[in-house]
Motif scaffolding. Structure first.
Motif, PDB file in Angstrom:
ATOM      1  N   ILE A 117       0.942  -1.097   0.084  1.00 29.17           N
ATOM      2  CA  ILE A 117       0.007  -0.199   0.129  1.00 29.17           C
ATOM      3  C   ILE A 117       0.807   1.172  -0.001  1.00 29.17           C
ATOM      4  O   ILE A 117       1.834   1.355   0.756  1.00 29.17           O
ATOM      5  N   ARG A 118       0.767   2.181  -1.224  1.00 30.40           N
ATOM      6  CA  ARG A 118       1.334   3.535  -1.062  1.00 30.40           C
ATOM      7  C   ARG A 118       1.129   4.275   0.186  1.00 30.40           C
ATOM      8  O   ARG A 118      -0.086   4.504   0.713  1.00 30.40           O
ATOM      9  N   LYS A 119       2.258   4.773   0.926  1.00 36.94           N
ATOM     10  CA  LYS A 119       2.006   5.573   2.064  1.00 36.94           C
ATOM     11  C   LYS A 119       1.494   7.137   1.641  1.00 36.94           C
ATOM     12  O   LYS A 119       0.935   7.471   2.593  1.00 36.94           O
ATOM     13  N   ASP A 120       1.447   7.424   0.497  1.00 37.71           N
ATOM     14  CA  ASP A 120       1.133   8.959   0.078  1.00 37.71           C
ATOM     15  C   ASP A 120      -0.480   8.709  -0.179  1.00 37.71           C
ATOM     16  O   ASP A 120      -1.373   9.769   0.224  1.00 37.71           O
ATOM     17  N   THR A 121      -1.104   7.695  -0.595  1.00 38.30           N
ATOM     18  CA  THR A 121      -2.461   7.778  -0.928  1.00 38.30           C
ATOM     19  C   THR A 121      -3.234   6.577   0.033  1.00 38.30           C
ATOM     20  O   THR A 121      -4.526   6.955  -0.099  1.00 38.30           O
ATOM     21  N   PHE A 162      -0.816  -0.739  -4.388  1.00 40.23           N
ATOM     22  CA  PHE A 162      -0.218  -0.650  -5.830  1.00 40.23           C
ATOM     23  C   PHE A 162       0.288  -2.141  -6.286  1.00 40.23           C
ATOM     24  O   PHE A 162       0.736  -2.199  -7.419  1.00 40.23           O
ATOM     25  N   TYR A 163       0.211  -2.959  -5.159  1.00 39.91           N
ATOM     26  CA  TYR A 163       0.544  -4.359  -5.667  1.00 39.91           C
ATOM     27  C   TYR A 163      -0.152  -5.585  -4.741  1.00 39.91           C
ATOM     28  O   TYR A 163      -0.059  -5.016  -3.636  1.00 39.91           O
ATOM     29  N   ILE A 164      -0.673  -6.616  -5.442  1.00 35.20           N
ATOM     30  CA  ILE A 164      -1.104  -7.423  -4.925  1.00 35.20           C
ATOM     31  C   ILE A 164      -0.505  -8.726  -4.871  1.00 35.20           C
ATOM     32  O   ILE A 164      -0.049  -9.013  -6.245  1.00 35.20           O
ATOM     33  N   GLY A 165      -0.240  -9.447  -4.114  1.00 36.75           N
ATOM     34  CA  GLY A 165       0.745 -10.613  -4.382  1.00 36.75           C
ATOM     35  C   GLY A 165       0.479 -11.885  -3.604  1.00 36.75           C
ATOM     36  O   GLY A 165      -0.486 -11.706  -2.613  1.00 36.75           O
ATOM     37  N   LYS A 210      10.685  -2.825 -11.731  1.00 32.18           N
ATOM     38  CA  LYS A 210      11.129  -1.413 -11.732  1.00 32.18           C
ATOM     39  C   LYS A 210       9.815  -0.432 -11.173  1.00 32.18           C
ATOM     40  O   LYS A 210      10.228   0.364 -10.354  1.00 32.18           O
ATOM     41  N   TYR A 211       8.820  -0.788 -11.657  1.00 33.31           N
ATOM     42  CA  TYR A 211       7.569   0.077 -11.235  1.00 33.31           C
ATOM     43  C   TYR A 211       7.395  -0.086  -9.890  1.00 33.31           C
ATOM     44  O   TYR A 211       7.286   0.806  -9.137  1.00 33.31           O
ATOM     45  N   TRP A 212       7.443  -1.154  -9.305  1.00 37.81           N
ATOM     46  CA  TRP A 212       7.332  -1.570  -7.913  1.00 37.81           C
ATOM     47  C   TRP A 212       8.556  -0.463  -7.014  1.00 37.81           C
ATOM     48  O   TRP A 212       7.953   0.160  -6.315  1.00 37.81           O
ATOM     49  N   HIS A 213       9.910  -0.780  -7.485  1.00 40.02           N
ATOM     50  CA  HIS A 213      10.637   0.072  -6.827  1.00 40.02           C
ATOM     51  C   HIS A 213      10.647   1.458  -6.817  1.00 40.02           C
ATOM     52  O   HIS A 213      11.073   2.280  -6.031  1.00 40.02           O
ATOM     53  N   ASN A 214      10.258   1.930  -8.222  1.00 34.58           N
ATOM     54  CA  ASN A 214       9.999   3.507  -8.251  1.00 34.58           C
ATOM     55  C   ASN A 214       9.007   3.816  -7.217  1.00 34.58           C
ATOM     56  O   ASN A 214       9.161   4.999  -6.536  1.00 34.58           O
ATOM     57  N   ILE A 215       7.888   3.284  -6.921  1.00 37.30           N
ATOM     58  CA  ILE A 215       6.860   3.774  -5.737  1.00 37.30           C
ATOM     59  C   ILE A 215       7.622   3.649  -4.427  1.00 37.30           C
ATOM     60  O   ILE A 215       7.343   4.498  -3.666  1.00 37.30           O
ATOM     61  N   VAL A 216       8.236   2.488  -4.243  1.00 36.70           N
ATOM     62  CA  VAL A 216       8.790   2.329  -2.920  1.00 36.70           C
ATOM     63  C   VAL A 216       9.632   3.295  -2.461  1.00 36.70           C
ATOM     64  O   VAL A 216       9.967   4.027  -1.622  1.00 36.70           O
ATOM     65  N   ASN A 217      10.489   3.565  -3.658  1.00 40.23           N
ATOM     66  CA  ASN A 217      11.808   4.578  -3.320  1.00 40.23           C
ATOM     67  C   ASN A 217      11.062   6.246  -3.060  1.00 40.23           C
ATOM     68  O   ASN A 217      11.576   7.133  -2.677  1.00 40.23           O
ATOM     69  N   LYS A 218       9.995   6.396  -4.116  1.00 45.01           N
ATOM     70  CA  LYS A 218       9.539   7.596  -3.992  1.00 45.01           C
ATOM     71  C   LYS A 218       8.396   8.027  -2.790  1.00 45.01           C
ATOM     72  O   LYS A 218       8.466   9.110  -2.286  1.00 45.01           O
ATOM     73  N   VAL A 219       7.537   7.248  -2.291  1.00 45.54           N
ATOM     74  CA  VAL A 219       6.604   7.381  -1.492  1.00 45.54           C
ATOM     75  C   VAL A 219       6.625   6.301  -0.163  1.00 45.54           C
ATOM     76  O   VAL A 219       5.750   6.630   0.595  1.00 45.54           O
ATOM     77  N   ASN A 274      -8.859  -8.156  -8.929  1.00 41.83           N
ATOM     78  CA  ASN A 274     -10.252  -7.606  -9.421  1.00 41.83           C
ATOM     79  C   ASN A 274     -10.809  -6.780  -8.759  1.00 41.83           C
ATOM     80  O   ASN A 274     -11.451  -5.669  -9.246  1.00 41.83           O
ATOM     81  N   LEU A 275     -10.615  -6.781  -7.533  1.00 43.84           N
ATOM     82  CA  LEU A 275     -11.304  -5.754  -6.476  1.00 43.84           C
ATOM     83  C   LEU A 275     -10.574  -4.423  -6.499  1.00 43.84           C
ATOM     84  O   LEU A 275     -11.236  -3.474  -6.605  1.00 43.84           O
ATOM     85  N   TYR A 276      -9.148  -4.478  -6.527  1.00 46.52           N
ATOM     86  CA  TYR A 276      -8.354  -3.353  -6.408  1.00 46.52           C
ATOM     87  C   TYR A 276      -7.921  -2.601  -7.849  1.00 46.52           C
ATOM     88  O   TYR A 276      -7.645  -1.749  -7.751  1.00 46.52           O
ATOM     89  N   GLY A 277      -7.991  -3.642  -8.837  1.00 43.51           N
ATOM     90  CA  GLY A 277      -7.566  -3.095 -10.099  1.00 43.51           C
ATOM     91  C   GLY A 277      -6.012  -3.584 -10.438  1.00 43.51           C
ATOM     92  O   GLY A 277      -5.423  -4.096  -9.361  1.00 43.51           O
ATOM     93  N   ARG A 278      -5.541  -3.416 -11.616  1.00 42.03           N
ATOM     94  CA  ARG A 278      -4.119  -3.851 -11.816  1.00 42.03           C
ATOM     95  C   ARG A 278      -3.408  -2.497 -12.480  1.00 42.03           C
ATOM     96  O   ARG A 278      -3.873  -1.928 -13.491  1.00 42.03           O
ATOM     97  N   LYS A 279      -2.475  -2.145 -11.961  1.00 42.69           N
ATOM     98  CA  LYS A 279      -1.828  -0.675 -12.635  1.00 42.69           C
ATOM     99  C   LYS A 279      -0.627  -1.490 -13.379  1.00 42.69           C
ATOM    100  O   LYS A 279      -0.272  -0.642 -14.156  1.00 42.69           O
ATOM    101  N   ILE A 280       0.106  -2.565 -13.172  1.00 39.45           N
ATOM    102  CA  ILE A 280       1.244  -3.080 -13.528  1.00 39.45           C
ATOM    103  C   ILE A 280       0.901  -3.849 -14.738  1.00 39.45           C
ATOM    104  O   ILE A 280       0.298  -4.955 -14.613  1.00 39.45           O
ATOM    105  N   ILE A 281       0.850  -3.264 -16.132  1.00 32.41           N
ATOM    106  CA  ILE A 281       0.660  -4.452 -17.053  1.00 32.41           C
ATOM    107  C   ILE A 281       1.695  -4.239 -18.223  1.00 32.41           C
ATOM    108  O   ILE A 281       2.185  -3.072 -18.454  1.00 32.41           O
TER     109      ILE A 281
END
Length: 83
Positions: A8-12, A16-19, A35-44, A76-83
């Motif tokens: 879960i993103r700390k800013d919002t 952002f990831y279900i695993g 890379k997408y995962w690391h970008n979010i983690v490093n940023k927020v 399906n509940l939260y949606g998928r951002k990484i495609i």
């Protein structure tokens, strides 16, 4: 014991990831992330929420089936951002 988890993103406060993993430690691991995962983690930053755990007394095949079903359900509940 199998688990399904959310990162879960700390800013919002939104996932952002279900695993999934056969051990709870997978939820806390930073290995083999995109890379997408690391970008979010490093940023927020992120928090971890365990969404589902299997009963450890179940056979491994049954645990696998359940965590795959639950992972799909939560994506399906939260949606998928990484495609």
């Amino acid at each position: 014991m199998g688990v399904v988890y959310a990162h879960i993103r700390k800013d919002t406060g939104l996932p952002f990831y279900i695993g999934k993993g056969l051990k709870e430690t997978r939820a806390y691991s930073k290995k083999n992330r995109s890379k997408y995962w690391h970008n979010i983690v490093n940023k927020v930053g992120y928090e971890i929420k365990i969404l589902f755990q299997t009963d450890p007394s179940l056979l491994r095949e049954e645990q696998n089936r359940l965590i795959i079903e639950k992972e799909i359900e939560y994506i399906n509940l939260y949606g998928r951002k990484i495609i």
